[in-house]
Motif scaffolding. Structure first.
Motif, PDB file in Angstrom:
ATOM      1  N   SER A   6      94.295  39.771 -25.508  1.00 60.41           N
ATOM      2  CA  SER A   6      94.492  41.096 -24.931  1.00 60.41           C
ATOM      3  C   SER A   6      95.161  41.936 -26.193  1.00 60.41           C
ATOM      4  CB  SER A   6      95.618  41.211 -23.733  1.00 60.41           C
ATOM      5  OG  SER A   6      96.915  40.483 -24.122  1.00 60.41           O
ATOM      6  N   GLY A   7      95.452  43.468 -25.943  1.00 61.63           N
ATOM      7  CA  GLY A   7      96.022  44.184 -26.845  1.00 61.63           C
ATOM      8  C   GLY A   7      95.117  44.796 -27.803  1.00 61.63           C
ATOM      9  N   GLY A   8      93.772  45.081 -27.743  1.00 62.27           N
ATOM     10  CA  GLY A   8      93.175  45.826 -28.477  1.00 62.27           C
ATOM     11  C   GLY A   8      93.078  47.276 -28.142  1.00 62.27           C
ATOM     12  N   GLY A  15      97.556  52.637 -38.821  1.00 67.49           N
ATOM     13  CA  GLY A  15      98.298  52.280 -37.797  1.00 67.49           C
ATOM     14  C   GLY A  15      98.518  50.712 -37.363  1.00 67.49           C
ATOM     15  N   SER A  16      99.141  50.446 -36.502  1.00 67.87           N
ATOM     16  CA  SER A  16      99.300  49.021 -36.143  1.00 67.87           C
ATOM     17  C   SER A  16      99.061  48.766 -34.679  1.00 67.87           C
ATOM     18  CB  SER A  16     100.920  48.681 -36.127  1.00 67.87           C
ATOM     19  OG  SER A  16     101.280  48.816 -37.455  1.00 67.87           O
ATOM     20  N   LEU A  17      98.559  47.394 -34.417  1.00 72.38           N
ATOM     21  CA  LEU A  17      98.117  46.763 -33.021  1.00 72.38           C
ATOM     22  C   LEU A  17      98.829  45.467 -33.053  1.00 72.38           C
ATOM     23  CD1 LEU A  17      94.644  48.005 -32.314  1.00 72.38           C
ATOM     24  CD2 LEU A  17      96.738  48.595 -30.970  1.00 72.38           C
ATOM     25  N   ARG A  18      99.088  44.967 -31.686  1.00 72.58           N
ATOM     26  CA  ARG A  18      99.449  43.510 -31.849  1.00 72.58           C
ATOM     27  C   ARG A  18      98.566  42.879 -30.772  1.00 72.58           C
ATOM     28  NH1 ARG A  18     103.703  40.650 -33.136  1.00 72.58           N
ATOM     29  NH2 ARG A  18     104.488  38.705 -31.843  1.00 72.58           N
ATOM     30  N   VAL A  78      99.419  32.888 -28.550  1.00 67.57           N
ATOM     31  CA  VAL A  78      99.378  33.115 -30.018  1.00 67.57           C
ATOM     32  C   VAL A  78      99.276  34.712 -30.186  1.00 67.57           C
ATOM     33  CG1 VAL A  78      96.911  32.664 -30.060  1.00 67.57           C
ATOM     34  CG2 VAL A  78      98.454  32.317 -32.262  1.00 67.57           C
ATOM     35  N   SER A  79      99.770  35.411 -31.378  1.00 66.13           N
ATOM     36  CA  SER A  79      99.589  36.815 -31.670  1.00 66.13           C
ATOM     37  C   SER A  79      99.317  36.826 -32.918  1.00 66.13           C
ATOM     38  CB  SER A  79     101.010  37.349 -31.217  1.00 66.13           C
ATOM     39  OG  SER A  79     101.477  37.055 -30.030  1.00 66.13           O
ATOM     40  N   LEU A  80      98.761  38.335 -33.037  1.00 63.95           N
ATOM     41  CA  LEU A  80      98.226  38.705 -34.291  1.00 63.95           C
ATOM     42  C   LEU A  80      98.686  39.975 -34.576  1.00 63.95           C
ATOM     43  CD1 LEU A  80      96.382  38.237 -36.890  1.00 63.95           C
ATOM     44  CD2 LEU A  80      94.423  39.376 -35.535  1.00 63.95           C
ATOM     45  N   THR A 120      88.709  41.138 -27.914  1.00 69.72           N
ATOM     46  CA  THR A 120      89.186  42.186 -27.648  1.00 69.72           C
ATOM     47  C   THR A 120      88.810  43.055 -28.638  1.00 69.72           C
ATOM     48  OG1 THR A 120      91.445  43.360 -27.003  1.00 69.72           O
ATOM     49  CG2 THR A 120      91.373  41.687 -28.507  1.00 69.72           C
ATOM     50  N   GLN A 121      88.333  44.154 -28.286  1.00 64.75           N
ATOM     51  CA  GLN A 121      87.813  45.233 -29.259  1.00 64.75           C
ATOM     52  C   GLN A 121      89.047  46.097 -29.888  1.00 64.75           C
ATOM     53  OE1 GLN A 121      84.508  46.322 -29.894  1.00 64.75           O
ATOM     54  NE2 GLN A 121      85.673  47.349 -31.591  1.00 64.75           N
TER      55      GLN A 121
END
Length: 126
Positions: A6-8, A15-18, A78-80, A120-121
């Motif tokens: 999730s999170g896309g 910018g940033s995304l997690r 796990v996160s990115l 997730t896109q």
């Protein structure tokens, strides 16, 4: 076994995304967790990974210094963290788990991973 990413979303360049991936159905703490991405018309490519032993991280050259993989074994996640995003980072991002240890280039091949999330896109506009 289930991996739920999730999170896309849509973000402007710079910018940033997690992204997050929640795992269940296996011993998460004993698996190396990785992130891959696939852009339209391209092969799935390695982004980053963190081993289950020692928390060793590996990154593709294209994201090194901008993306960070982290994991929380207590929560089986796990996160990115993706910073300084570029239009070329646009892709569907997948989390994956492998029971074998890897480091560096040994983590790059998709065939080495046992379990995959649904993707997730991520879209980065210029």
């Amino acid at each position: 076994v289930q991996l739920q990413a999730s999170g896309g979303g849509l973000v402007q360049a710079g910018g940033s995304l997690r992204l997050s991936c929640a795992a269940s159905g296996y011993t998460f703490s004993r698996y190396t967790m990785g992130w891959f991405r696939q852009a339209p018309g391209k092969e799935r490519e390695f982004v980053g990974a963190m081993s289950w032993r020692g928390g060793i991280t590996s990154y593709a050259d294209s994201v090194k210094g901008r993306f960070t993989v982290s994991r929380d074994d207590a929560k089986n996640t796990v996160s990115l963290q993706m910073n300084s995003l570029k239009p070329e980072d646009t892709a569907v991002y997948y989390c994956a788990g492998r029971h074998t240890y890897c480091s560096g280039y040994g983590c790059y091949g998709p065939s080495g991973y046992d379990y995959w999330g649904q993707g997730t896109q991520v879209t980065v506009s210029s």
